[in-house]
Design a protein around this motif. Structure first.
Motif, short mmCIF file in Angstrom:
data_model
loop_
_atom_site.label_atom_id
_atom_site.label_comp_id
_atom_site.label_asym_id
_atom_site.label_seq_id
_atom_site.Cartn_x
_atom_site.Cartn_y
_atom_site.Cartn_z
N VAL A 20 0.84 -1.21 0.00
CA VAL A 20 0.00 0.00 0.00
C VAL A 20 0.88 1.25 0.00
N GLU A 21 1.88 1.26 0.85
CA GLU A 21 2.75 2.44 0.93
C GLU A 21 3.56 2.64 -0.35
N LEU A 27 3.27 5.47 -7.40
CA LEU A 27 2.25 5.52 -8.45
C LEU A 27 1.02 6.33 -8.05
N ASN A 28 1.10 7.01 -6.91
CA ASN A 28 0.02 7.88 -6.44
C ASN A 28 -1.34 7.19 -6.34
N MET A 29 -1.33 5.91 -5.98
CA MET A 29 -2.58 5.17 -5.82
C MET A 29 -3.05 5.27 -4.38
N LEU A 54 -6.50 -0.66 -4.08
CA LEU A 54 -5.90 0.63 -4.41
C LEU A 54 -6.60 1.25 -5.61
N ASP A 55 -6.76 2.56 -5.58
CA ASP A 55 -7.38 3.29 -6.68
C ASP A 55 -6.36 3.48 -7.79
N ALA A 56 -6.59 2.82 -8.92
CA ALA A 56 -5.67 2.92 -10.06
C ALA A 56 -6.16 3.95 -11.08
N GLY A 57 -7.12 4.78 -10.70
CA GLY A 57 -7.62 5.84 -11.57
C GLY A 57 -8.66 5.36 -12.57
N LEU A 86 1.70 -5.91 -15.49
CA LEU A 86 0.53 -5.05 -15.44
C LEU A 86 0.93 -3.72 -16.04
N ALA A 87 0.27 -3.33 -17.12
CA ALA A 87 0.58 -2.06 -17.78
C ALA A 87 -0.49 -1.03 -17.42
N MET A 88 -0.02 0.13 -17.00
CA MET A 88 -0.92 1.22 -16.61
C MET A 88 -0.58 2.46 -17.42
#
Length: 179
Positions: A20-21, A27-29, A54-57, A86-88
């Protein structure tokens, strides 16, 4: 039935708090939910877990399970490390480069940016060993049309030959002539 969206994607992690941290820092999640049980709700097996989300936007959720009673996690040794990832998407190449610099400043090895013509990307591993890719789109509508027109021919040729079709070679050989 039509899938509306991916509700969440879940992976295993070594340490839920560290995960989480780390995703928050690099990645600002945002951490949006934690679920913990001592048994699996679907099977009722005794297996304590921490499940973090986690919020991935854009309505996307990335989740992880920490499973302290299970053997140490590994990876599929028959699959090359570069394959499963995993591609974001990020908004710009500048954001991509800023994130690369932040990761490298903390000693995290980053590959790239790699120019795929229709996007540029960087690759790195999270603390649990998951390969991640950040991608910034750079393609044009013409490129998208060229790829869309070729996709079935490519797939059908691959199904027969198991050799890479050359229809979209321009993505990586520098031969794309532009608009």
């Amino acid at each position: 039935m039509q899938i509306q969206k991916i509700h969440h994607v879940a992976y295993r992690c070594k340490d839920a708090k560290q995960t989480v941290e780390w995703y928050g820092k690099y990645l600002n999640m945002n951490f949006i939910l934690a679920i913990a049980e001592n048994e699996v709700p679907s099977t009722h097996e005794p297996d304590p877990y921490m499940h973090v989300f986690l919020d991935a936007g854009g309505g996307n959720v990335l989740a992880f399970f920490e499973l302290p009673t299970q053997p140490e996690m590994g990876r599929d040794m028959n699959t090359p490390a570069w394959t499963q990832h995993l591609a974001m998407q990020v908004a710009t190449v500048d954001e991509l480069l800023e994130t690369k610099a932040k990761l490298e400043a903390d000693g995290i090895e980053v590959v790239g940016p790699t120019d795929h013509t229709i996007f540029k990307s960087i690759y790195f591993f999270d603390p649990s060993g998951h390969r991640l890719e950040l991608a910034a789109n750079t393609g044009t509508p013409k490129m998208a049309k060229m790829l869309d027109d070729a996709k079935w021919d490519m797939l059908n040729e691959w199904a027969v030959t198991k050799k890479a079709p050359q229809h979209a070679r321009w993505m990586h050989d520098g031969s794309y002539a532009g608009e």
